[in-house]
Design a protein around this motif. Structure first.
Motif, PDB file in Angstrom:
ATOM      1  N   ALA A  52       0.860  -1.180   0.000  1.00  0.00           N
ATOM      2  CA  ALA A  52       0.000   0.000   0.000  1.00  0.00           C
ATOM      3  C   ALA A  52       0.899   1.234   0.000  1.00  0.00           C
ATOM      4  CB  ALA A  52      -0.882   0.003   1.244  1.00  0.00           C
ATOM      5  N   SER A  53       0.366   2.365  -0.364  1.00  0.00           N
ATOM      6  CA  SER A  53       1.141   3.607  -0.343  1.00  0.00           C
ATOM      7  C   SER A  53       1.445   3.997   1.094  1.00  0.00           C
ATOM      8  CB  SER A  53       0.379   4.728  -1.047  1.00  0.00           C
ATOM      9  OG  SER A  53      -0.045   4.289  -2.325  1.00  0.00           O
ATOM     10  N   ALA A  54       0.494   3.788   1.977  1.00  0.00           N
ATOM     11  CA  ALA A  54       0.701   4.093   3.395  1.00  0.00           C
ATOM     12  C   ALA A  54      -0.416   3.467   4.214  1.00  0.00           C
ATOM     13  CB  ALA A  54       0.705   5.609   3.630  1.00  0.00           C
ATOM     14  N   VAL A  55      -0.110   3.183   5.478  1.00  0.00           N
ATOM     15  CA  VAL A  55      -1.131   2.778   6.449  1.00  0.00           C
ATOM     16  C   VAL A  55      -1.349   3.971   7.359  1.00  0.00           C
ATOM     17  CG1 VAL A  55      -1.718   1.227   8.352  1.00  0.00           C
ATOM     18  CG2 VAL A  55      -0.426   0.351   6.383  1.00  0.00           C
ATOM     19  N   LEU A  56      -2.542   4.506   7.393  1.00  0.00           N
ATOM     20  CA  LEU A  56      -2.826   5.686   8.205  1.00  0.00           C
ATOM     21  C   LEU A  56      -3.495   5.271   9.510  1.00  0.00           C
ATOM     22  CD1 LEU A  56      -4.133   8.200   5.517  1.00  0.00           C
ATOM     23  CD2 LEU A  56      -1.790   7.618   6.158  1.00  0.00           C
ATOM     24  N   LEU A  57      -3.034   5.856  10.609  1.00  0.00           N
ATOM     25  CA  LEU A  57      -3.620   5.563  11.921  1.00  0.00           C
ATOM     26  C   LEU A  57      -4.690   6.604  12.221  1.00  0.00           C
ATOM     27  CD1 LEU A  57      -0.376   4.684  13.914  1.00  0.00           C
ATOM     28  CD2 LEU A  57      -2.191   3.134  13.206  1.00  0.00           C
ATOM     29  N   ASP A  58      -5.931   6.124  12.356  1.00  0.00           N
ATOM     30  CA  ASP A  58      -7.070   7.011  12.573  1.00  0.00           C
ATOM     31  C   ASP A  58      -7.518   6.828  14.021  1.00  0.00           C
ATOM     32  OD1 ASP A  58     -10.521   6.976  11.385  1.00  0.00           O
ATOM     33  OD2 ASP A  58      -9.301   8.660  12.109  1.00  0.00           O
ATOM     34  N   ARG A  59      -6.730   7.389  14.954  1.00  0.00           N
ATOM     35  CA  ARG A  59      -6.954   7.116  16.379  1.00  0.00           C
ATOM     36  C   ARG A  59      -8.238   7.722  16.923  1.00  0.00           C
ATOM     37  NH1 ARG A  59      -1.129   7.101  17.290  1.00  0.00           N
ATOM     38  NH2 ARG A  59      -0.565   4.973  17.904  1.00  0.00           N
ATOM     39  N   GLN A  60      -8.589   8.902  16.444  1.00  0.00           N
ATOM     40  CA  GLN A  60      -9.832   9.517  16.952  1.00  0.00           C
ATOM     41  C   GLN A  60     -11.049   9.078  16.145  1.00  0.00           C
ATOM     42  OE1 GLN A  60      -7.083  12.150  17.198  1.00  0.00           O
ATOM     43  NE2 GLN A  60      -7.074  11.153  19.206  1.00  0.00           N
ATOM     44  N   GLY A  61     -10.827   8.351  15.065  1.00  0.00           N
ATOM     45  CA  GLY A  61     -11.947   7.952  14.215  1.00  0.00           C
ATOM     46  C   GLY A  61     -12.447   9.088  13.356  1.00  0.00           C
ATOM     47  N   SER A  62     -11.649  10.152  13.189  1.00  0.00           N
ATOM     48  CA  SER A  62     -12.142  11.311  12.439  1.00  0.00           C
ATOM     49  C   SER A  62     -12.236  11.011  10.945  1.00  0.00           C
ATOM     50  CB  SER A  62     -11.263  12.534  12.695  1.00  0.00           C
ATOM     51  OG  SER A  62      -9.906  12.225  12.442  1.00  0.00           O
ATOM     52  N   VAL A  63     -11.299  10.206  10.430  1.00  0.00           N
ATOM     53  CA  VAL A  63     -11.385   9.867   9.000  1.00  0.00           C
ATOM     54  C   VAL A  63     -12.602   8.975   8.775  1.00  0.00           C
ATOM     55  CG1 VAL A  63     -10.130   9.038   6.980  1.00  0.00           C
ATOM     56  CG2 VAL A  63      -8.847   9.932   8.918  1.00  0.00           C
ATOM     57  N   ALA A  64     -12.786   8.012   9.673  1.00  0.00           N
ATOM     58  CA  ALA A  64     -13.936   7.112   9.568  1.00  0.00           C
ATOM     59  C   ALA A  64     -15.237   7.906   9.630  1.00  0.00           C
ATOM     60  CB  ALA A  64     -13.890   6.056  10.675  1.00  0.00           C
ATOM     61  N   ARG A  65     -15.303   8.882  10.528  1.00  0.00           N
ATOM     62  CA  ARG A  65     -16.520   9.692  10.643  1.00  0.00           C
ATOM     63  C   ARG A  65     -16.768  10.486   9.380  1.00  0.00           C
ATOM     64  NH1 ARG A  65     -15.394  10.418  16.014  1.00  0.00           N
ATOM     65  NH2 ARG A  65     -14.164  12.295  15.620  1.00  0.00           N
ATOM     66  N   ALA A  66     -15.699  11.059   8.830  1.00  0.00           N
ATOM     67  CA  ALA A  66     -15.857  11.876   7.624  1.00  0.00           C
ATOM     68  C   ALA A  66     -16.439  11.054   6.480  1.00  0.00           C
ATOM     69  CB  ALA A  66     -14.512  12.479   7.221  1.00  0.00           C
ATOM     70  N   TYR A  67     -16.062   9.770   6.418  1.00  0.00           N
ATOM     71  CA  TYR A  67     -16.521   8.913   5.329  1.00  0.00           C
ATOM     72  C   TYR A  67     -17.697   8.030   5.725  1.00  0.00           C
ATOM     73  CZ  TYR A  67     -12.917  10.403   2.177  1.00  0.00           C
ATOM     74  OH  TYR A  67     -12.161  11.175   1.336  1.00  0.00           O
ATOM     75  N   GLU A  68     -18.130   8.119   6.976  1.00  0.00           N
ATOM     76  CA  GLU A  68     -19.173   7.209   7.487  1.00  0.00           C
ATOM     77  C   GLU A  68     -18.762   5.764   7.197  1.00  0.00           C
ATOM     78  OE1 GLU A  68     -22.856   9.824   6.073  1.00  0.00           O
ATOM     79  OE2 GLU A  68     -23.440   8.196   7.400  1.00  0.00           O
ATOM     80  N   ALA A  69     -17.502   5.460   7.491  1.00  0.00           N
ATOM     81  CA  ALA A  69     -17.020   4.102   7.260  1.00  0.00           C
ATOM     82  C   ALA A  69     -17.743   3.168   8.219  1.00  0.00           C
ATOM     83  CB  ALA A  69     -15.513   4.037   7.481  1.00  0.00           C
ATOM     84  N   LYS A  70     -18.288   2.100   7.669  1.00  0.00           N
ATOM     85  CA  LYS A  70     -19.074   1.169   8.487  1.00  0.00           C
ATOM     86  C   LYS A  70     -18.239  -0.026   8.948  1.00  0.00           C
ATOM     87  CE  LYS A  70     -23.192   3.111   7.860  1.00  0.00           C
ATOM     88  NZ  LYS A  70     -23.971   3.674   8.958  1.00  0.00           N
ATOM     89  N   THR A  71     -17.442  -0.552   8.032  1.00  0.00           N
ATOM     90  CA  THR A  71     -16.783  -1.817   8.314  1.00  0.00           C
ATOM     91  C   THR A  71     -15.315  -1.790   7.924  1.00  0.00           C
ATOM     92  OG1 THR A  71     -17.234  -2.663   6.103  1.00  0.00           O
ATOM     93  CG2 THR A  71     -18.908  -3.094   7.775  1.00  0.00           C
ATOM     94  N   ALA A  72     -14.551  -2.695   8.534  1.00  0.00           N
ATOM     95  CA  ALA A  72     -13.224  -2.992   7.990  1.00  0.00           C
ATOM     96  C   ALA A  72     -13.518  -3.617   6.627  1.00  0.00           C
ATOM     97  CB  ALA A  72     -12.494  -3.973   8.885  1.00  0.00           C
ATOM     98  N   LEU A  73     -12.802  -3.218   5.597  1.00  0.00           N
ATOM     99  CA  LEU A  73     -13.052  -3.592   4.193  1.00  0.00           C
ATOM    100  C   LEU A  73     -14.093  -2.690   3.534  1.00  0.00           C
ATOM    101  CD1 LEU A  73     -13.095  -7.470   3.834  1.00  0.00           C
ATOM    102  CD2 LEU A  73     -11.274  -5.916   3.269  1.00  0.00           C
ATOM    103  N   HIS A  74     -14.495  -1.580   4.174  1.00  0.00           N
ATOM    104  CA  HIS A  74     -15.284  -0.566   3.474  1.00  0.00           C
ATOM    105  C   HIS A  74     -14.302   0.165   2.570  1.00  0.00           C
ATOM    106  CE1 HIS A  74     -18.788   2.585   3.907  1.00  0.00           C
ATOM    107  NE2 HIS A  74     -18.432   2.401   2.647  1.00  0.00           N
ATOM    108  N   MET A  75     -14.616   0.219   1.281  1.00  0.00           N
ATOM    109  CA  MET A  75     -13.681   0.747   0.288  1.00  0.00           C
ATOM    110  C   MET A  75     -14.240   2.002  -0.368  1.00  0.00           C
ATOM    111  SD  MET A  75     -11.541  -1.925   0.442  1.00  0.00           S
ATOM    112  CE  MET A  75     -10.452  -1.519  -0.915  1.00  0.00           C
ATOM    113  N   PHE A  76     -13.353   2.929  -0.662  1.00  0.00           N
ATOM    114  CA  PHE A  76     -13.736   4.144  -1.372  1.00  0.00           C
ATOM    115  C   PHE A  76     -12.729   4.367  -2.492  1.00  0.00           C
ATOM    116  CE2 PHE A  76     -16.864   5.757   1.677  1.00  0.00           C
ATOM    117  CZ  PHE A  76     -16.515   5.086   2.836  1.00  0.00           C
ATOM    118  N   VAL A  77     -13.225   4.807  -3.646  1.00  0.00           N
ATOM    119  CA  VAL A  77     -12.327   5.156  -4.748  1.00  0.00           C
ATOM    120  C   VAL A  77     -12.584   6.612  -5.120  1.00  0.00           C
ATOM    121  CG1 VAL A  77     -11.626   4.669  -7.133  1.00  0.00           C
ATOM    122  CG2 VAL A  77     -12.283   2.783  -5.615  1.00  0.00           C
ATOM    123  N   ILE A  78     -11.500   7.372  -5.224  1.00  0.00           N
ATOM    124  CA  ILE A  78     -11.574   8.805  -5.510  1.00  0.00           C
ATOM    125  C   ILE A  78     -10.815   9.069  -6.801  1.00  0.00           C
ATOM    126  CG2 ILE A  78     -10.957  11.110  -4.617  1.00  0.00           C
ATOM    127  CD1 ILE A  78     -10.930   9.620  -1.773  1.00  0.00           C
TER     128      ILE A  78
END
Lengths: 205, 319
Positions: free
Chosen positions: A118-144
């Motif tokens: 992968a290009s990088a593994v990002l640590l989302d400790r506060q869950g702010s990235v997950a909240r921004a994307y409304e990520a539901k599950t591990a393996l929730h994928m987004f393409v931009i």
């Protein structure tokens, strides 16, 4: 049993109001066809990554949890590492997002090792990235896409099981979205129900 | 030709089972070992203290049960078994069996639509040619709340009933064996996949016959909990707005509250608050649309849970 169901439903409504005010405030910020939400997060070495750093490039966000059996299916089979290698080899930025408030050293090591391509593994400790994307599950994928538009939101493939045998039979939505998108074609399946274990959102203080 | 009934001592069955498992593992080593290691790692994680989550090389408890073919299987998360409502083997009269989960504290399994995460139990049945089996039935689910996610499923004890009868006028036959190749996902803070081959055999063993009365009560209760179609007079319909569906029904007698459980994924946002308004018998529920909704549905199908009466299934045409 019926009353319990209603009590739980009532508690559910109350909890949804009390415990997740952000979700009603940030309604659908991750919308198909709209600019993907901005984020900022450190990688395993502490370097900061922002979505804006990758303007002009295809970006994949993959939510990750090393202990989820659905995640294990795609890593133990080599499926996700192969996908990461294939697409980063074609210039796609693949960001593995690890939402966890206190991952151990061992978990971080595993995350780094198995997401080597992968290009990088990002640590989302506060869950702010997950909240921004409304990520539901591990393996929730987004393409931009290179314009910063969200073009895929959903599952990695169409076989929502923990069985490795289903990978060969599955239609991989992310692979298809990148293939179609990079060839300038419309993305045939822009969304699907993400599957996996629930993202571990840190408790809201 | 009837299947001969072998009376094999329990320990011998264990040894034979382990031998078969050993052969099977050797033949299918890469795939099974991978799955076993994966399941083992997760099971080992579950076994650790709740506050620590490390991985382990130890094989967990999920796989060893896979090879045993028995009526009941115990896992660290609970007991999964097949129960029967009748001491008599299947006949041309409809009878019932059930796939029962007795889950430990905090663990849950999923409804046919699991909601935001997870997945429902699945069964691949193996039955004699003369037996016809119905579909797995789903008692009304509960909302299970996680931080920012909502699942639909079950906690404690749940029985998924299945009907059966014999075809073409066959009389009751013994022995009759029903085999369920069951797979499930049980979650708490972590998720553990499980699989087992469960067998129900008539004639039932003595201790099983003694349990049938209790099993019948559980199965009948589960059947009663399976939502039945709402009366047509309720006139359910849904209006599609830009961000939500507005579900409307006319309930008789009126209800003060309601919760909608969608049957189909990616239509509504499972975690969003459902705003309910009641005016006399008219019920109006605002259901936020799913972020993954791409094509407008023509019908909103699901279960409506109501206070003081059984849950019902509805299919509201979308306008």
């Amino acid at each position: 049993m019926k009353n319990m169901g209603l009590i739980l439903a009532g508690c559910g409504c109350a909890a949804a109001v009390c415990c997740a005010p952000a979700s009603s405030a940030a309604m659908s910020t991750a919308q198909l066809g709209r600019p993907a939400p901005a984020f900022e997060a450190p990688d395993l070495r502490g370097a900061t990554h922002r979505l804006s750093d990758y303007a002009g490039r295809w970006v994949v966000l993959e939510w990750y949890d090393p202990e989820c059996p659905y995640t294990r299916k795609h890593y133990d089979s080599g499926n996700l590492p192969r996908l990461e290698q294939k697409w980063t080899g074609r210039g796609v930025v693949w960001l593995t997002i690890y939402t966890a408030d206190a991952p151990t050293g061992q978990q971080r090591d595993i995350a780094g090792r198995e997401n080597h391509d992968a290009s990088a593994v990002l640590l989302d400790r506060q869950g702010s990235v997950a909240r921004a994307y409304e990520a539901k599950t591990a393996l929730h994928m987004f393409v931009i896409d290179p314009h910063g538009t969200l073009v895929y939101n959903g599952a990695i493939d169409d076989r929502s099981t923990t069985d490795v045998a289903d990978i060969a039979r599955a239609h991989n939505y992310v692979d298809a979205a990148l293939t179609e998108g990079m060839a300038g074609r419309a993305i045939s399946v822009p969304a699907s129900r993400p599957y996996g274990c629930a993202v571990r959102y840190p408790s809201v203080p | 030709m009837p299947i001969p009934r072998l009376r094999v001592p329990r320990t011998t069955r264990w040894l034979v089972g382990l031998g078969v498992l050993g052969c099977a593992l050797c033949c299918a080593l890469p795939g099974l070992a991978t799955l076993g290691l994966g399941a083992g790692a997760v099971a080992a994680v579950w076994s650790a203290m709740p506050s620590t989550r490390g991985t382990s090389d130890a094989h967990g408890a999920a796989e060893p049960q896979a090879a045993r073919s028995t009526r009941s299987v115990a896992t660290p998360q609970g007991i999964v078994d097949l129960i029967a409502a009748s001491v008599d083997p299947p006949s041309n009269e409809i009878s019932w069996i059930g796939l029962r989960f007795r889950l430990g504290d905090g663990w849950h399994i999923y409804w046919r639509n699991p909601g935001d995460s997870g997945g429902p139990p699945t069964v691949a049945w193996d039955v004699p040619k003369h037996v016809a089996l119905g579909e797995l039935q789903w008692p009304a689910p509960r909302r299970i709340l996680l931080s920012r996610l909502v699942n639909y499923g079950y906690t404690g004890t749940v029985v998924l009933p299945v009907s059966l009868h014999t075809r073409d006028g066959h009389a009751s036959r013994e022995p009759t064996v029903i085999t369920a190749n069951a797979r499930w996902l049980v979650c708490r803070d972590v998720c553990v996949p499980g699989r087992a081959t469960l067998r129900l055999q008539w004639p039932l063993a003595t201790e099983e016959r003694a349990s049938v009365t209790e099993w019948r009560t559980e199965i009948e209760s589960a059947i009663a909990s399976v939502p039945q179609p709402a009366p047509a007079a309720w006139q359910s319909e849904a209006e599609s707005q830009s961000r939500s569906f507005i579900l409307r029904l006319h309930l008789d007698p009126p209800a003060g509250a309601a919760t909608f459980f969608p049957l189909d994924p990616s239509q509504i946002d499972d975690a969003a608050l459902q705003q309910v308004q009641t005016t006399g018998g008219d019920l109006r529920i605002v259901l936020r649309k799913s972020p993954q909704l791409v094509q407008e549905p023509v019908v909103l199908r699901g279960v409506l849970a109501l206070p003081d009466r059984p849950a019902v299934s509805i299919a509201a045409p979308v306008r």
